[in-house]
Write a protein that holds these residues in place. Structure first.
Motif, PDB file in Angstrom:
ATOM      1  N   MET A  38       0.846  -1.191   0.000  1.00  0.00           N
ATOM      2  CA  MET A  38       0.000   0.000   0.000  1.00  0.00           C
ATOM      3  C   MET A  38       0.884   1.246   0.000  1.00  0.00           C
ATOM      4  O   MET A  38       1.910   1.289   0.668  1.00  0.00           O
ATOM      5  N   THR A  93      -3.636   1.483  -4.663  1.00  0.00           N
ATOM      6  CA  THR A  93      -2.799   1.425  -3.453  1.00  0.00           C
ATOM      7  C   THR A  93      -2.720   2.774  -2.749  1.00  0.00           C
ATOM      8  O   THR A  93      -2.189   2.865  -1.639  1.00  0.00           O
ATOM      9  N   ILE A  96      -5.129   4.274   1.223  1.00  0.00           N
ATOM     10  CA  ILE A  96      -4.535   3.474   2.287  1.00  0.00           C
ATOM     11  C   ILE A  96      -5.523   3.159   3.396  1.00  0.00           C
ATOM     12  O   ILE A  96      -5.522   2.062   3.950  1.00  0.00           O
TER      13      ILE A  96
END
Length: 563
Positions: A38, A93, A96
């Protein structure tokens, strides 16, 4: 440990903790494989400063993120944080905190990832078959109880000479801001990267933890311990020990793996040192570890930064390793300023304070969060002392040193003593009701002078830089269940420089001297002297006027009145 076993382990931990989890069971010829982390926005498999720049540009509407900044997964199953789910064509990604929007809160978490040198792994299910869905549910059993509420009238006795409760104690941090904080320093070089001026561990000890030396050419950055002792008036005592070490491998082996070097350093001294002594608050965690390397290192890899070590399973003399600070702040024969000021700033992070500068490119005029002489602060540009807001949140004021304006009493006059004396104090003007732990919106008024911990600025600016300054604070808390931080730290709520921030300063312009002096009036006509509106802009008239009175041997008088 195989990757699919690691994912299953994280799922089992979640279930054991009473969390409902849905994931995919491994079947024959199938496996989970990590495809990245991430916060990886440039698809290099890690979260770093480059990703911070990309997310900041997105939030500031400069360069928007696209599918090129996501992982192409083609509707495969994704494993994240102990659960599995069917993905879309691309996996974002950048989101988060998984709230379906990329905003300042994701930037805060990404900054933590970069500082911690760890990011949440992203897994992909590799198999032609669709994995069997396993749903685990948790049943909560509530005990039947009767509750009796009794109201008792009491008068709480407050010791005026006792330090206040540190608001940072409610923030995720490792270094105690009151009492003793113990720090381990590894002064490290490498076979291919040496210090220009070699120092012994004893010499580093003196520069880091030595007593006050007003004759030092580096004063007020004579030592970290002396700087903190002066700033807190003895409430915070920084102690510790330095260890001199040459790493086993070349520096590039550790550029992207600081934890590897951390473990190596501790193992090198595990037989000769007792690391249990570096736990100032007695919580079973080494308060902080500093790994400092030569300035000839790669600055992109070794710029000064701080965050939790993330090594919960790694124990040193039975102790966990708390905050990790790394940097390339080399000591020279006649100057420790860079070493002391930078690591004093990073220790401030360890205690819970955010950066006061903004996460934008340094060429951006709004990179500095606080401008002008009045805006110089250790957590912004690391050139001076902590300001009143920092000291308030670190718990470095006594109860008697905090004055709060009472709207019901109309005009009131206060005396503000110099920030660099034992009698230093501050004035708080609340927006509505003041939160008991100062986690709300308010103004902080301070009389700042350019002596003691601000002496470096006196030398730089030829005795300029003293007077009254006014901070605008919004200290609301953000708690996502595993990390607690200030909600508006290190950036603003709308991303364009005008939104809510943890700290601002009035008259926030690049003027030479933006302090206030006798005869100056501060009201809603002054830039930044307004409360935030519903859009996060400073536009709401506080209906308050501050008039700066005379400067006497006791300090400045300031008069506050309703308008």
């Amino acid at each position: 440990m195989k990757r699919n076993d690691l994912l299953k382990k994280s799922i089992n931990v979640a279930v054991a903790a009473g969390i409902s989890a849905t994931t995919a069971a491994a079947v024959a010829q199938a496996d989970w494989q990590q495809i990245g982390v991430m916060g990886d926005l440039n698809n290099d498999g890690k979260a770093n400063v480059a990703d911070l720049v990309l997310m900041t540009e997105h939030i500031n509407n400069k360069t928007k993120l696209t599918n090129n900044n996501a992982y192409f997964i083609d509707y495969a199953y994704v494993g994240l944080n102990g659960r599995g789910f069917r993905g879309e064509k691309y996996f974002c990604t950048a989101d988060i905190n998984e709230d379906n929007i990329v905003d300042i809160f994701d930037l805060v978490m990404l900054k933590k990832y970069v500082a911690d040198l760890w990011s949440e792994p992203v897994w992909k299910w590799y198999d032609e078959e669709i994995p069997q869905e396993i749903t685990t549910t948790t049943t909560e059993i509530a005990a039947s109880t009767e509750t009796t509420t009794t109201t008792v009238s009491t008068t709480e006795q407050v010791d005026p000479n006792a330090p206040i409760f540190p608001p940072v104690n409610d923030i995720t941090r490792n270094v105690p801001s009151q009492g003793e904080a113990d720090i381990v320093i590894f002064y490290v070089d490498f076979p291919d990267c040496k210090y220009k001026y070699d120092l012994s561990a004893e010499q580093v000890d003196e520069i880091a933890f030595g007593g006050e030396n007003t004759y030092s050419t580096s004063y007020p950055f004579d030592s970290i311990s002396a700087f903190y002792n002066r700033s807190s008036n003895g409430i915070s005592q920084i102690k510790g020990k330095a260890f001199r070490y040459t790493a086993k491998e070349n520096i590039s082996s550790y550029d992207n793996d600081k934890k590897k070097l951390l473990k190596e350093c501790y193992k090198a001294f595990e037989e000769s040192a007792d690391f249990k002594q570096f736990d100032g608050d007695g919580n079973g965690v080494i308060d902080a570890t500093i790994i400092t390397v030569p300035e000839e290192s790669d600055d992109d890899a070794w710029w000064a930064c701080a965050g939790p070590s993330g090594l919960d399973a790694f124990l040193v003399d039975g102790m966990k390793v708390g905050h990790l600070i790394t940097g390339d702040c080399e000591i020279t024969p006649d100057n420790n300023i860079n070493f002391v000021r930078n690591y004093s700033h990073e220790i401030g992070h360890g205690m819970g304070l955010p950066d006061y500068y903004r996460y934008v490119e340094k060429s951006n005029p709004n990179f500095d969060g606080l401008h002008g002489l009045a805006g110089i602060e250790l957590m912004d540009d690391a050139l001076s002392d902590f300001g009143a807001v920092s000291k308030l949140h670190l718990g470095w004021y006594k109860n008697s040193q905090i004055q709060v304006y009472d709207y019901s009493k109309g005009m009131q006059t206060y005396t503000l003593s110099s920030s660099q004396t034992e009698n230093s104090n501050c004035l708080i003007i609340p927006c509505g009701e003041l939160d008991s732990k100062y986690k709300s919106e308010y103004f902080v008024v301070e009389y700042n002078t350019n002596d003691r911990n601000n002496a470096y600025m006196r030398d730089v600016y030829y005795n300029e830089g003293s007077g009254i300054r006014v901070y605008h604070v919004n200290a609301e808390i953000y708690d996502n269940g595993y990390w607690v931080s200030y909600k508006y730290e290190s950036n603003d709520s709308n991303g364009n420089g005008n939104g809510k921030r943890f700290i601002r300063i009035t008259d926030d312009v690049e003027e030479y001297d933006n302090y206030y002096h006798t005869g100056d009036i501060i009201d809603s006509s002054v830039s930044g002297f307004c409360w935030y509106d519903e859009n996060g802009l400073e536009s709401v008239d506080p209906n308050v006027r501050i008039t700066i009175g005379e400067l006497t041997e006791n300090g400045y008088t300031v008069t506050v009145e309703n308008t």
